[in-house]
Design an enzyme around this catalytic site. Structure first.
Site, PDB file in Angstrom:
ATOM      1  N   SER A   1      -8.393  -6.140   0.725  1.00 38.79           N
ATOM      2  CA  SER A   1      -8.183  -5.856  -0.632  1.00 38.79           C
ATOM      3  C   SER A   1      -7.022  -6.903  -1.389  1.00 38.79           C
ATOM      4  CB  SER A   1      -7.789  -4.540  -0.857  1.00 38.79           C
ATOM      5  OG  SER A   1      -6.461  -4.457  -0.320  1.00 38.79           O
TER       6      SER A   1
ATOM      7  N   LYS B   1      -2.200   2.866  -4.921  1.00 41.05           N
ATOM      8  CA  LYS B   1      -1.762   1.340  -5.304  1.00 41.05           C
ATOM      9  C   LYS B   1      -1.498   1.282  -6.876  1.00 41.05           C
ATOM     10  CE  LYS B   1      -4.928  -1.154  -1.911  1.00 41.05           C
ATOM     11  NZ  LYS B   1      -6.053  -1.842  -1.782  1.00 41.05           N
TER      12      LYS B   1
END
Length: 813
Positions: A688, A731
């Site tokens: 990611s 996140k």
């Protein structure tokens, strides 16, 4: 009662005449029969009065339906019996007792009146009662069958057969027997309407045979039941007499008392038939065995297990959804999906009843998020018993299924042992740490659990020790695990996975306020000396004194502060009533942890990425330096294979887009590129960070600074497409905590934004993208896709101070 025409007065009606009608419910009157009738309906009473005023003769017909009105002629049979009225008594409740005697069959030609009483025009039915050989044979057969029926029946008087034996005519004989048999109205009416006496006797003979078969079967069953009752009563009386004799002699045998107790427990245990038979067999063996025999204690222990287990006792499930929701909210904060699943089960249970199969849930999440305590709350919400079995380190199949009784010291498996502790057949059964099962040469306990956790099989669970099937289908099984990877695929397929992610900062704050602080104040004796923790204090505890997915360490730190305050209270010293962040160093020492913060300035080659771990999310700076060299690439920061491949893909994208970015393609052969991800002691992996790596590389090559208030996440392809990632909630919250104002995410991750708190979404700008062309204008101060890159110094090297943190596991980018 069988009579003749001289019993009552009254004249015989003509062959065709009009008579008042008396409808009967659940009864049929036969000729020559004397029957008492209780009349309370208005039209029936009026018909009786009219008959008494005239010839004391009335037509009695049966009614098809018990609920029909007496004036509804369609519900009355067309063939009845002319009857003479004898005695009439009026009772206090308005009912009249009427004694009537049937005379002869009559057919209704026309209903002439329905109000105030029912009248009909009738004609006499004449039958031929000639005694042929067939009729004579049928009479003898009917009498023989009737004699057997009378002897077997417990409701028919013994003199009924004698009365029938003295009737010489075939027609009256058939009518007498038909009137005494326990037949329903339809069958009686069939016999009444059969005019031909031979056919009537033949039909009666068939009905007698059917009744005789039923009575013989009933008598056989009754005899068997009586024998069992007599045997049990005989045994009981003999035991009582023996007990009384031993008591009088002062010689009461403890062994006899023990057997008596076992017998009594066996009668009260309400065991299933197979288990009951097994228990009785073992008890019989025990009674025949001397106490010193080695097998004696084995059988006695086995019987104790059979009798102590719950076989039918259940606890009633709650039917109050509001109360169940209140219990769940009282014990746990958040966990919306889990609570909804439990309330759905209760609702379906209320509607479908016992037909629904209990779900088998698997709570998966990091340590300390409340998986075990949530199982107890589920039991409280359902109103069931709660039992727990820890599977951590179990590596023997016998732990689940038990040992066979041939082994010395054999015991049931832990499933059965725990059910004995539960005391009911439908507890909430928690199998804790199912992902930590072991396996060795003694078997695989995970394979043994396949039967336990399969709703199609666990109704007949076979424990080696019990050797009889035990029903586990009413149990609500809840398993817990930290990770799904170690769980065998067949076992995983049997469970409904419910994920419990780590708590975010706001959730920890509320949990501390509602649960942890009151608990620690009570545990440390400060309920009369309450102290208050400010929100800033709790945030500082969460951010710098703990690094976890759950709240165990947070509770420990709060407890440590409470203990220090309690000491001051006990020493009668002044103590703080309000804990503020500045006091934490004095109470707990220097903070052991730190968290990512937004960079101080916009820099070239420094891109802000977002990471996920089991303990939550955070931000991290990815640095790229371009140095004179021969075109090599260096990756540092303890990067995993996937992340290294992601860095290669980012560099390949930058080289492929060099012309669009204003980069000289020959320059890649003259410089070395060094990509570093700080906190080198922490392993990092995952795809990611792809777009973050690409932005860092492009920034270093084009010498355009990146915005420090923008963080990003997304996997990159060689064509520049941005693919979805996981852990978005953690996140984004980590970026929010670090002071980031703009977050770039893949467009396909928009579906995950519902998990992000609304207040965070309002305060941040979250931009979805599909391609790097959308990322670059947002991440850079000036768009690198615009020609005219600034002049640069090939010897640029980046060095930034790093914050050292302990090794807390692999971070996924």
């Amino acid at each position: 009662m069988f009579g003749d025409e001289v019993l009552f007065g009254g004249s015989v009606s003509d062959d065709s005449n009009e008579l008042p009608v008396l409808p009967l419910i659940n009864a049929v009157l036969f000729p020559q029969m004397v029957v008492p009738l209780f009349v309370n309906r208005e039209r029936s009473l009026a018909a009786i009065e009219e008959a008494l005023a005239e010839a004391r003769t009335i037509l009695v017909v049966a009614q098809r339906s018990t609920d029909a009105d007496e004036s509804d002629t369609e519900q009355l049979y067309q063939i009845g019996v002319e009857a003479s009225i004898g005695r009439v008594l009026k009772l206090p409740d308005g009912t009249s007792s009427v004694l009537v005697q049937g005379r002869r069959r009559m057919r209704v030609l026309e209903w002439t009146q329905t109000d105030p009483s029912l009248h009909a025009r009738v004609e006499v039915i004449v039958s031929d009662d000639e005694r042929t050989l067939a009729v004579e044979a049928l009479m003898r057969g009917v009498l023989a069958s009737y004699e057997k029926v009378v002897k077997l029946s417990r409701t028919m008087p013994d003199d009924a057969y004698i009365a029938a034996l003295n009737v010489e005519e075939p027609g009256p004989l058939a009518d007498l027997i038909a009137s005494t048999l326990p037949l329903d109205v339809a069958k009686r009416q069939i016999l009444l309407e059969l005019i031909d006496v031979e056919e009537r006797l033949r039909r009666l003979s068939l009905m007698l045979s059917q009744e005789l078969d039923v009575l013989e079967l009933e008598n056989h069953i009754q005899n068997q039941v009586q024998k069992e009752v007599d045997r049990s009563q005989r045994d009981f009386f003999l035991r009582e007499q023996l007990k009384a004799i031993q008591t009088e002699l002062g010689q009461e045998d403890p062994l006899t008392r023990e057997f008596g107790d076992l017998q009594e427990r066996l009668l009260l245990a309400d065991l299933p038939p197979k288990v009951q038979a097994k228990a009785e067999e073992e008890l019989s063996r025990l009674e025949m065995m001397p106490p010193i025999a080695p097998e004696y204690s084995v059988i006695r222990t086995y019987l104790d297990w059979l009798l102590d287990l719950p076989w039918s006792k259940t606890s009633e499930d709650t039917s109050d959804l509001t109360e169940a929701a209140r219990v769940l909210d009282r014990n746990h904060y958040g966990l919306k999906k889990v609570k909804e699943r439990i309330l759905e089960f209760i609702a379906v249970r209320m509607l479908a009843g016992a037909k629904i199969k209990s779900p088998i849930l698997c709570f998966v999440g990091p340590p300390g998020v409340g998986k075990t305590s949530l199982g107890r709350s589920v039991a409280d919400a359902l109103g069931r018993e709660f039992v727990r079995l820890s599977l951590g380190g179990v590596h023997d199949e016998a732990e689940v299924r038990g040992h066979r009784r041939t082994y010395i010291g054999a015991m049931p498996g832990r499933i059965i042992q725990t059910m004995k502790d539960a005391g009911t057949v439908n507890p909430v059964f928690m199998l804790d740490e199912i992902d930590k099962l072991g396996a060795d040469f003694r078997g695989d306990p995970a394979s043994a659990l396949l039967e336990v956790l399969d709703p199609e099989q666990n109704s007949t669970f076979a424990d080696h020790y019990l050797d009889v099937p035990y029903d586990l289908s009413k149990i609500m099984f809840i398993t817990t695990a930290n990770m799904l990877d170690p769980i065998a695929e067949p076992l995983l397929d049997r469970m409904e996975i419910v994920e419990l992610p780590g708590y975010i900062e706001e959730e920890k704050l509320q949990i501390a306020r509602q649960f942890l602080i009151p608990k620690q104040l009570e545990a440390n004796g400060l309920h009369d000396h309450p102290i208050k923790f400010t929100d800033d204090t709790l945030r500082a505890l969460i951010r710098t004194y703990t690094w976890e997915a759950g709240v165990r360490n947070l509770e420990r730190e709060i407890g440590a502060i409470c203990r220090k305050v309690a000491r001051r209270v006990a020493e009668k010293k002044s103590y703080p009533h309000r804990i503020v962040p500045g006091m934490l160093d004095g109470f707990l020492g220097q903070p052991p942890y730190d968290y990512g913060r937004v960079e101080e300035r916009d820099e070239v080659g420094v891109a802000t990425g977002m990471v996920w771990s089991m303990n939550g999310g955070d931000v991290i700076a990815i640095e790229t330096a371009v140095i004179d060299g021969k075109g090599t690439i260096t990756l540092t920061g303890q990067l995993g294979d996937v992340m290294q491949e992601s860095a290669q893909a980012a560099l390949s994208y930058a080289r492929a887009s060099a012309r669009r970015l204003g980069i000289d393609s020959k320059r890649f052969e003259k410089v070395d590129i060094h990509i570093h991800v700080p906190e080198g002691g922490v392993p990092k992996d995952g795809p990611s960070a792809g777009i973050t790596l690409a932005c860092s590389v492009i920034s270093a090559l084009t010498y355009r600074p990146l915005r420090r208030d923008v963080s990003m996440t997304g996997e990159i392809t060689l064509r520049g497409r941005v693919l979805p990632i996981g852990g978005l909630r953690e996140k984004v919250l980590g970026a929010y905590r670090a002071g980031i104002t703009t977050v770039i995410i893949p467009t396909k991750n928009l579906r995950d934004l519902d998990d992000v708190p609304a207040n965070v979404r309002r305060k941040m700008t979250i931009i979805p993208v599909k391609h790097m062309d959308e990322v670059l204008p947002i991440a850079f101060i000036t768009n690198p896709l615009e020609r005219g890159a600034p002049q640069h110094d090939d010897g640029l090297a980046l060095t930034l101070p790093l914050v050292e943190q302990p090794n807390v596991g692999t971070a996924e980018l």
